[in-house]
Motif scaffolding. Structure first.
Motif, short mmCIF file in Angstrom:
data_model
loop_
_atom_site.label_atom_id
_atom_site.label_comp_id
_atom_site.label_asym_id
_atom_site.label_seq_id
_atom_site.Cartn_x
_atom_site.Cartn_y
_atom_site.Cartn_z
N ARG A 1 130.07 54.98 66.39
CA ARG A 1 129.45 54.51 65.16
C ARG A 1 129.76 55.46 64.01
NH1 ARG A 1 123.16 52.55 64.73
NH2 ARG A 1 123.25 51.74 62.58
N ARG A 2 130.26 54.90 62.91
CA ARG A 2 130.55 55.69 61.73
C ARG A 2 129.38 55.55 60.75
NH1 ARG A 2 136.14 56.88 61.31
NH2 ARG A 2 136.04 56.98 59.03
N ARG A 3 129.00 56.66 60.15
CA ARG A 3 127.85 56.63 59.24
C ARG A 3 128.15 55.90 57.95
NH1 ARG A 3 125.86 62.50 58.23
NH2 ARG A 3 128.12 62.80 58.03
N VAL A 4 129.40 55.90 57.56
CA VAL A 4 129.78 55.22 56.32
C VAL A 4 130.92 54.25 56.63
CG1 VAL A 4 129.09 57.12 54.82
CG2 VAL A 4 131.41 57.05 55.73
N PRO A 5 130.98 53.11 55.91
CA PRO A 5 132.09 52.19 56.13
C PRO A 5 133.37 52.77 55.55
CG PRO A 5 130.75 51.45 54.28
CD PRO A 5 130.03 52.61 54.90
N GLY A 6 134.49 52.41 56.17
CA GLY A 6 135.76 52.84 55.62
C GLY A 6 136.08 54.30 55.90
N LEU A 7 136.94 54.88 55.04
CA LEU A 7 137.38 56.26 55.21
C LEU A 7 136.28 57.24 54.82
CD1 LEU A 7 141.01 56.32 53.74
CD2 LEU A 7 140.31 56.14 56.14
N ARG A 8 136.20 58.33 55.58
CA ARG A 8 135.32 59.42 55.20
C ARG A 8 136.00 60.26 54.12
NH1 ARG A 8 134.97 59.88 61.09
NH2 ARG A 8 132.94 59.09 61.82
N ARG A 9 135.20 61.04 53.39
CA ARG A 9 135.77 61.91 52.37
C ARG A 9 136.80 62.87 52.96
NH1 ARG A 9 130.30 63.79 49.10
NH2 ARG A 9 130.18 62.01 47.65
N GLU A 10 136.46 63.44 54.12
CA GLU A 10 137.37 64.42 54.69
C GLU A 10 138.69 63.79 55.14
OE1 GLU A 10 134.04 63.63 57.80
OE2 GLU A 10 134.25 63.88 55.62
N GLU A 11 138.62 62.53 55.58
CA GLU A 11 139.84 61.85 55.99
C GLU A 11 140.74 61.58 54.77
OE1 GLU A 11 138.10 59.38 59.87
OE2 GLU A 11 137.93 58.52 57.85
N LEU A 12 140.13 61.12 53.69
CA LEU A 12 140.91 60.86 52.50
C LEU A 12 141.51 62.15 51.95
CD1 LEU A 12 139.94 58.47 49.60
CD2 LEU A 12 141.04 60.65 49.15
N ALA A 13 140.68 63.23 51.93
CA ALA A 13 141.17 64.50 51.39
C ALA A 13 142.35 65.02 52.20
CB ALA A 13 140.03 65.52 51.40
N ARG A 14 142.28 64.91 53.52
CA ARG A 14 143.37 65.39 54.35
C ARG A 14 144.65 64.60 54.10
NH1 ARG A 14 141.01 64.81 58.73
NH2 ARG A 14 142.03 63.04 59.75
N LEU A 15 144.53 63.29 53.99
CA LEU A 15 145.70 62.46 53.76
C LEU A 15 146.30 62.69 52.36
CD1 LEU A 15 144.40 59.15 55.34
CD2 LEU A 15 146.28 60.55 56.22
N ALA A 16 145.44 63.02 51.39
CA ALA A 16 145.91 63.26 50.03
C ALA A 16 146.39 64.68 49.82
CB ALA A 16 144.81 62.93 49.03
N GLY A 17 146.14 65.56 50.78
CA GLY A 17 146.60 66.94 50.67
C GLY A 17 145.76 67.81 49.77
N VAL A 18 144.45 67.51 49.68
CA VAL A 18 143.54 68.35 48.89
C VAL A 18 142.39 68.77 49.79
CG1 VAL A 18 144.13 67.21 46.73
CG2 VAL A 18 142.19 66.38 48.06
N SER A 19 141.65 69.78 49.36
CA SER A 19 140.52 70.23 50.16
C SER A 19 139.37 69.23 50.05
CB SER A 19 140.03 71.60 49.68
OG SER A 19 139.41 71.49 48.41
N VAL A 20 138.53 69.22 51.08
CA VAL A 20 137.37 68.33 51.07
C VAL A 20 136.45 68.68 49.90
CG1 VAL A 20 135.35 67.55 52.35
CG2 VAL A 20 137.49 68.00 53.56
N GLY A 21 136.30 69.97 49.66
CA GLY A 21 135.43 70.40 48.56
C GLY A 21 135.94 69.90 47.22
N TYR A 22 137.27 70.00 47.02
CA TYR A 22 137.84 69.55 45.75
C TYR A 22 137.65 68.05 45.59
CZ TYR A 22 141.04 68.71 41.92
OH TYR A 22 141.55 68.33 40.70
N TYR A 23 137.95 67.27 46.65
CA TYR A 23 137.79 65.83 46.54
C TYR A 23 136.33 65.46 46.29
CZ TYR A 23 137.40 60.93 47.32
OH TYR A 23 137.09 59.61 47.14
#
Length: 299
Positions: free
Chosen positions: A31-53
């Motif tokens: 079970r995922r807490r949020v629908p779709g991509l998590r922030r950390e997943e998007l940040a990793r794919l975009a090449g930025v830190s989770v904090g920055y995103y």
């Protein structure tokens, strides 16, 4: 309108529509807490830190580079319109100007043009969706229940978005009301992103959000799409069903103003219905008392 809040809402809505598998990630189930991509997943794919995103999504990074915004747009699979909207929301806006409070003006030459298109419905929409001018055909097609001269009075101009969501007469006119509603909100979202300091536009959005549950739900979904042309079927109370194509043409010398022209397929039943509507509109104009007939282009 709060540009920072709009940016976060837009990014969250676009994350929510993607599944991990859509971007090449393995979904291990559970079970995922949020629908779709998590922030950390998007940040990793975009090449930025989770904090920055996270700061960007919270509106705390107003100077994001082109490279970062492009990477985020790529991961979120934004189309060209959505990408431009992202840039408009993420970059610092220019200082507010008087344009955010004063009524729009219509050039007299444009008013003459609208009147000259007497054989087809034509109108001019301002950037806040105010009707700045319409000819008899457009008035008869869309809003025959309103005073034809209303667009000439800045304080009492009809507003297309307000009419569409709040007036049953206009709602009943469209056989595909749901699709038209989404298109209307998507266009207004795009405009709002370009003019974040327009106080009149913000007041309109606030009014519609409060008074229309349909508008509020669509606004929260953050659709973004510009309007260029559509083919729709209308359920007119006088001439019946007719299918028309509308073309929205940007007026290059008038920021945000658009000329809208409607046409029917040559030789079709809709063209015949449009001619009938034209005859009725002409008769209405002839029956006007002299004092109410137009004497000069709308301003």
């Amino acid at each position: 309108m709060d540009r920072h809040a709009d940016l976060g809402e837009f990014l969250r809505s676009r994350r929510a529509r993607l599944r991990p598998a859509d971007v090449g990630l393995v979904d291990y189930g559970g079970r995922r807490r949020v629908p779709g991509l998590r922030r950390e997943e998007l940040a990793r794919l975009a090449g930025v830190s989770v904090g920055y995103y996270t700061r960007l999504e919270q509106g705390q990074s107003p100077n994001a580079s082109d490279a970062v915004l492009d990477a985020i747009a790529r991961v979120l699979r934004l189309d060209d319109t959505e990408r431009s909207h992202l840039y408009a929301l993420a970059r610092p806006a220019v200082a507010a100007s008087r344009r955010g409070t004063r009524p729009e003006r219509l050039r007299s030459e444009v008013g003459v043009l609208v009147e000259s298109l007497g054989a087809v419905p034509a109108l001019v929409l301002g950037r806040r969706a105010d009707v700045l001018a319409w000819n008899r055909m457009a008035h008869a097609l869309l809003a025959g229940h309103l005073d034809f001269t209303a667009p000439r009075r800045p304080a009492g101009r009809p507003n297309w978005a307000r009419m569409f969501f709040l007036e049953p007469h206009v709602r009943d006119l469209f056989t595909d009301w749901e699709r038209k509603a989404r298109d209307t909100v998507a266009d207004l979202r795009l405009i709002a992103g370009r003019h974040p300091h327009d106080t009149r536009l913000a007041a309109l959005v606030g009014e519609l959000t409060t008074r229309s549950a349909d508008f509020a739900a669509l606004w929260a979904a953050h659709p973004v799409r510009g309007c260029a042309h559509h083919t729709r079927t209308y359920r007119h109370p006088v001439v019946g069903r007719l299918t028309l194509t509308d073309e929205l043409l940007q007026l290059p010398d008038d920021e945000g103003q658009r000329l809208v022209v409607f046409s029917a397929e040559p030789g079709s039943a809709s063209e015949a219905a449009l001619r009938l509507l034209g005859g009725l509109a002409a008769g209405s104009a002839e029956s006007d008392p002299p004092a109410s007939r137009p004497t000069q282009p709308a301003r």
